[in-house]
Design a protein around this motif. Structure first.
Motif, PDB file in Angstrom:
ATOM      1  N   ILE A  36      -5.052   5.043   3.815  1.00 17.16           N
ATOM      2  CA  ILE A  36      -4.604   3.855   3.067  1.00 17.16           C
ATOM      3  C   ILE A  36      -3.350   3.290   3.706  1.00 17.16           C
ATOM      4  N   SER A  37      -2.369   4.144   4.010  1.00 23.06           N
ATOM      5  CA  SER A  37      -1.104   3.649   4.562  1.00 23.06           C
ATOM      6  C   SER A  37      -1.299   3.001   5.931  1.00 23.06           C
ATOM      7  N   GLN A  48       5.199  -3.088  -6.259  1.00 20.54           N
ATOM      8  CA  GLN A  48       3.866  -3.205  -5.671  1.00 20.54           C
ATOM      9  C   GLN A  48       3.673  -4.510  -4.897  1.00 20.54           C
ATOM     10  N   ILE A  49       4.599  -5.445  -5.074  1.00 19.74           N
ATOM     11  CA  ILE A  49       4.578  -6.659  -4.261  1.00 19.74           C
ATOM     12  C   ILE A  49       5.825  -6.709  -3.373  1.00 19.74           C
ATOM     13  N   GLY A  50       6.469  -5.548  -3.204  1.00 24.39           N
ATOM     14  CA  GLY A  50       7.566  -5.416  -2.261  1.00 24.39           C
ATOM     15  C   GLY A  50       8.956  -5.663  -2.806  1.00 24.39           C
ATOM     16  N   PHE A  72       0.106  -3.030   4.618  1.00 31.56           N
ATOM     17  CA  PHE A  72       0.020  -1.606   4.942  1.00 31.56           C
ATOM     18  C   PHE A  72       1.226  -1.202   5.789  1.00 31.56           C
ATOM     19  N   PRO A  73       1.978  -0.187   5.364  1.00 34.39           N
ATOM     20  CA  PRO A  73       3.219   0.158   6.057  1.00 34.39           C
ATOM     21  C   PRO A  73       3.016   0.761   7.440  1.00 34.39           C
ATOM     22  N   ALA A 102       0.816  -1.220   0.000  1.00 30.25           N
ATOM     23  CA  ALA A 102       0.000   0.000   0.000  1.00 30.25           C
ATOM     24  C   ALA A 102       0.847   1.266   0.000  1.00 30.25           C
ATOM     25  N   TYR A 103       0.203   2.336  -0.435  1.00 31.43           N
ATOM     26  CA  TYR A 103       0.782   3.673  -0.404  1.00 31.43           C
ATOM     27  C   TYR A 103       1.458   3.917   0.942  1.00 31.43           C
ATOM     28  N   GLY A 104       2.627   4.528   0.892  1.00 36.50           N
ATOM     29  CA  GLY A 104       3.358   4.858   2.109  1.00 36.50           C
ATOM     30  C   GLY A 104       4.542   3.935   2.360  1.00 36.50           C
TER      31      GLY A 104
END
Length: 186
Positions: free
Chosen positions: A166-167, A50-52, A179-180, A7-9
């Motif tokens: 979102i984050s 997007q998958i790290g 989520f970060p 996720a964003y962040g």
């Protein structure tokens, strides 16, 4: 296998990604898992960050057109956009890493891109229209950029609370996410 989408962040989404070589571990499985993940989340593109994974890999599948013809489907490894041409046009974009936010983004309609496919065959393609837009969006990911970086400062300020939510994981999606800034419940 469906992988969680970052996720964003998360800092990985802001990294300029590294090239990979033919010996990258389990690359074929990774590409297959990325397609599974993208299809499950109803996306048309997915980039490795997007998958790290901070590597220069992304996939695109625009799906069938309105006449049932196959869409544009490709794997891009170590891609470099050489040229973007034409008169920029606006389109309402979204992103699997930034669910429930869509913004009108200006992009040029034509790209010239060089890349390796999943078989390590090198290509230089001229792409236009919607596939070019999806390529530019996914390419931005491997360059550490998000579509929200292309909106005005005022608009980004207006989106701040949604982006923060979102984050922190304060959002519902139909697909698994990481989520970060999600608080750990004990």
């Amino acid at each position: 296998m469906k992988l969680p989408i970052v996720a964003y962040g998360d800092p990985v989404l802001k990294k300029v990604c590294a090239d990979i070589d033919k010996d990258y571990p389990e690359l074929e499985k990774l590409i297959s898992d990325m397609f599974d993940t993208m299809y499950y989340a109803n996306g048309v593109g997915l980039a490795a960050p997007q998958i790290g994974l901070p590597i220069r890999l992304f996939i695109v599948d625009t799906g069938e057109d309105e006449d049932g013809n196959p869409g544009y489907k490709k794997v891009f490894i170590n891609a470099e956009i050489l040229e973007e041409t034409g008169e920029a046009w606006s389109f309402n974009e979204g992103c699997l890493s930034i669910p429930d936010i869509r913004e009108n983004i200006m992009r040029k309609p034509n790209v010239k891109i060089t890349y390796f496919d999943e078989n390590w065959v090198e290509h230089t393609d001229d792409v236009d229209g919607m596939p070019a837009r999806v390529i530019q969006h996914e390419y931005d990911h491997i360059e550490g950029k998000l579509f929200t970086d292309k909106v005005s400062v005022l608009r980004k300020t207006m989106l701040k609370s949604k982006l923060d939510a979102i984050s922190k994981g304060n959002i519902k999606t139909d697909y698994k996410m990481k989520f970060p800034n999600k608080s750990k419940k004990r």
